[in-house]
Design an enzyme around this catalytic site. Structure first.
Site, PDB file in Angstrom:
ATOM      1  N   GLY A  53      36.049  44.032  50.292  1.00 43.91           N
ATOM      2  CA  GLY A  53      36.673  45.249  50.796  1.00 43.91           C
ATOM      3  C   GLY A  53      38.180  45.066  50.747  1.00 43.91           C
ATOM      4  N   CYS A  80      34.162  37.579  49.414  1.00 41.85           N
ATOM      5  CA  CYS A  80      35.569  38.000  49.547  1.00 41.85           C
ATOM      6  C   CYS A  80      35.859  38.492  50.978  1.00 41.85           C
ATOM      7  CB  CYS A  80      35.906  39.048  48.496  1.00 41.85           C
ATOM      8  SG  CYS A  80      37.682  39.294  48.343  1.00 41.85           S
ATOM      9  N   TYR A  81      36.095  39.778  51.173  1.00 42.10           N
ATOM     10  CA  TYR A  81      36.329  40.271  52.541  1.00 42.10           C
ATOM     11  C   TYR A  81      35.149  39.892  53.433  1.00 42.10           C
ATOM     12  CZ  TYR A  81      37.048  43.501  56.442  1.00 42.10           C
ATOM     13  OH  TYR A  81      37.213  44.034  57.692  1.00 42.10           O
ATOM     14  N   HIS A 166      34.397  36.516  43.465  1.00 45.98           N
ATOM     15  CA  HIS A 166      33.405  37.571  43.216  1.00 45.98           C
ATOM     16  C   HIS A 166      32.349  37.115  42.198  1.00 45.98           C
ATOM     17  CE1 HIS A 166      35.345  40.875  45.407  1.00 45.98           C
ATOM     18  NE2 HIS A 166      36.449  40.211  45.139  1.00 45.98           N
ATOM     19  N   GLU A 168      29.712  38.555  41.431  1.00 44.69           N
ATOM     20  CA  GLU A 168      29.092  39.710  40.770  1.00 44.69           C
ATOM     21  C   GLU A 168      29.838  40.156  39.510  1.00 44.69           C
ATOM     22  OE1 GLU A 168      30.820  39.659  43.472  1.00 44.69           O
ATOM     23  OE2 GLU A 168      31.928  41.489  43.862  1.00 44.69           O
ATOM     24  N   ASP A 224      20.104  63.900  37.362  1.00 43.00           N
ATOM     25  CA  ASP A 224      19.780  63.465  38.719  1.00 43.00           C
ATOM     26  C   ASP A 224      18.798  64.408  39.418  1.00 43.00           C
ATOM     27  OD1 ASP A 224      21.668  61.629  38.055  1.00 43.00           O
ATOM     28  OD2 ASP A 224      23.261  62.547  39.237  1.00 43.00           O
ATOM     29  N   LYS A 364      23.346  55.479  37.796  1.00 48.45           N
ATOM     30  CA  LYS A 364      22.918  56.395  36.739  1.00 48.45           C
ATOM     31  C   LYS A 364      21.892  55.774  35.787  1.00 48.45           C
ATOM     32  CE  LYS A 364      24.078  60.568  35.399  1.00 48.45           C
ATOM     33  NZ  LYS A 364      24.300  61.629  36.389  1.00 48.45           N
TER      34      LYS A 364
END
Ligand code: XMP
Length: 508
Positions: A53, A80-81, A166, A168, A224, A364
């Site tokens: 964050g 991280c945060y 990170h 990810e 969607d 998506k």
């Protein structure tokens, strides 16, 4: 269903964390940091990941969470945060780092569960100005960099792990391995989650939630809402009513295609409102782009809700909100109506039992996967983004039935050639525009004075910026040839070679 909770503290890579977890065959549910602790207790999670964050933990306005979450007996990984927050919750020390780290940084592995089977030195992605200057009691530092004395730490007895970098992000060379270690070595996940499980479990919980009540869904013909409709149809069949407003500004035959798909392939009540005449009447003589958008939005709203009011007992209201919509509209929860270009809120006199957003956790590409598995035709599942005001913003100036017809025909030729030549999925978006400019041409022996068609095609990942697509000349030549031959009232075709910025994707 085996799942992990991604507790969202507002960082830019948070969507990626959930996706990476799912890549490992473990379902990741994302909830905002405002979620009550009881919900987490009841969630049956195998692990929790605190996301990154942009804030500083010492700032009072920063997102925090009750430290009790660390005592539930569920393993936690702070990123991280999230790592700094864990430190702060446990009375360790977080300070502004003397040197901020951004980008690829070399990590020294001092050994720990998360860094198991990661080389002694590897590259990780860092993005921080604060750092952990003193790890909480009971923690062992498991990794460091030149400027970050505590780049990763762990307290195995309590099942708590934290990394300043990170994992990810693909730039973290062994990020995948690190997440693997957390999910399998710490949380003991089995990794057998597949999209089928998502469909199965969502259908089950939709049935439980809806019971014998009715559900209404506004179907736009986009990806969607179509996938949400198919999922709800599988769950509750005829208890579902889909309302599809055709404003007459869709692409050629699209309205009929949507109707045919949903009435023939899925069990539901399908209500189509053909409102082209009404829209044309309201738009008559209007040339200002903003005014046009407003009128189309307003009429859509009125027509849609008038139809809903006719439906009798309403029950629940469903919509195809996906995860990025929730984030864009600044809320991580699912209690409001999607801020749609056409559907801003529910009128006060219409009351529902609640809002259902069955795709609220998905991205998506995952929505498309679900759509394919539910048997929705690929034409719908792979549909390009299409503006709410439809062809209304692709016909510059006043909209008339004849202009819509010209544009639909020309646009159909373009799509046909792109598909035949295998370019359909290459480009993020391509379409024709009718600038309502007349130019001189020659046909046979006589001169003509008729319409110009613009072709717009872009490549982009996020639609915030875009480059004009390099469609091969021979395809453009064929498209131009066919449009001028096959579409009446067009004698010239031009190709838009403007990037975004400065040009937007749409012309109006
Ligand atoms: P622009 O033209 O702003 O478009 O570069 C970016 C993306 O958004 C789509 N777009 C819209 N989508 N309602 C929508 O739902 C709208 O009013 C609208 N205007 C633009 C556009 O097609 C592109 O994909």
């Amino acid at each position: 269903m085996e799942k992990v909770l991604v507790l969202d503290f507002g960082g830019q890579y948070n969507q990626l964390i959930a996706r990476r977890v799912r890549d490992h065959g473990v379902y990741a549910e994302i909830l905002p940091y405002t979620v009550p602790l009881q919900r987490i207790k009841d969630g049956g999670y195998k692990g929790i990941i605190f996301t990154g964050g942009p804030n500083s933990v010492y700032d009072e306005k920063s997102p925090h969470y009750t430290p009790e979450v660390l005592n539930l007996g569920i393993p936690v990984l702070g990123i991280c945060y999230g790592a700094q927050l864990m430190t702060w919750m446990l009375d360790g020390k977080v300070e502004t780092a003397p040197v901020s780290e951004y980008g690829k940084i070399e990590l020294k592995n001092l050994s720990g569960v998360i860094l198991d089977e990661v080389p002694e030195k590897s590259v990780v992605w860092m993005s921080h100005t604060d750092y952990i200057s003193s790890a909480p009691e009971g923690f062992v530092i498991t990794g460091k960099t030149d400027d970050c004395p505590c780049a990763s730490m762990e307290c195995r007895e309590k099942g708590l792990y934290a990394v300043q970098f990170h994992p990810e992000v693909t730039h973290s060379e062994y990020g995948k391995k690190m997440l693997h270690n957390f999910l399998f070595k710490v949380c003991g996940c089995a990794g057998d989650w597949k999209m089928d499980n998502f469909i199965e479990s969502t259908v089950k919980s939709l049935r439980e939630q809806i019971g014998d009540k009715n559900v209404i869904l506004g179907l736009s013909g986009g990806v969607d809402s179509s996938v949400a409709a198919a999922l709800l149809s599988r769950a509750v069949g005829k208890q579902l009513t889909c309302v599809f407003v055709d404003q007459g500004l869709m692409r050629k035959d699209e309205g009929d295609f949507v109707e045919k798909t949903f009435t023939s392939m899925f069990d539901m009540n399908f209500v189509r409102v053909n409102a082209q005449e009404r829209f044309l009447r309201e738009l008559k003589g209007v040339t200002d782009p903003e005014q046009k958008r407003k009128i189309i939005g307003r009429e859509f709203f009125n027509v849609f809700w008038d139809k809903i009011r006719e439906q009798g007992e309403l029950g629940y209201f469903a919509q195809g909100t996906i995860y990025p919509d929730r984030i864009e509209s600044g809320r991580g929860d699912a209690d409001k109506i999607k801020t749609h270009h056409n559907l801003a809120g529910v009128p006060e006199d219409v009351e529902f039992l609640g809002v259902i957003e069955p795709l609220g956790d998905l991205f998506k590409d995952e929505v498309r996967k679900v759509g394919e598995m539910l048997g929705i035709p690929s034409q719908l599942v792979w549909r390009q983004p299409f503006p709410g005001p439809g062809l209304g913003v692709r016909i510059l100036g006043e909209i008339t039935a004849q202009k819509i017809e010209i544009l639909q025909q020309a646009d159909w030729v373009l799509r046909d050639e792109m598909e035949k030549n295998g370019y359909e999925k290459e480009m993020a978006q391509f379409f024709c525009v009718l600038p309502c400019v007349k130019t001189v041409g020659v046909m046979g022996d006589h001169r003509t004075y008729d319409h110009l068609i613009g072709i717009r095609a872009v490549t982009t990942d996020d639609f915030m910026t875009a480059d004009w697509a390099r469609i091969p000349y021979d395809i453009l030549a064929r498209v131009s040839n066919r449009i001028t031959n096959e579409v009446e009232h067009v004698n010239r075709v031009v190709y838009d070679i403007t990037s975004k910025p400065p040009g937007t994707v749409e012309w109006e």
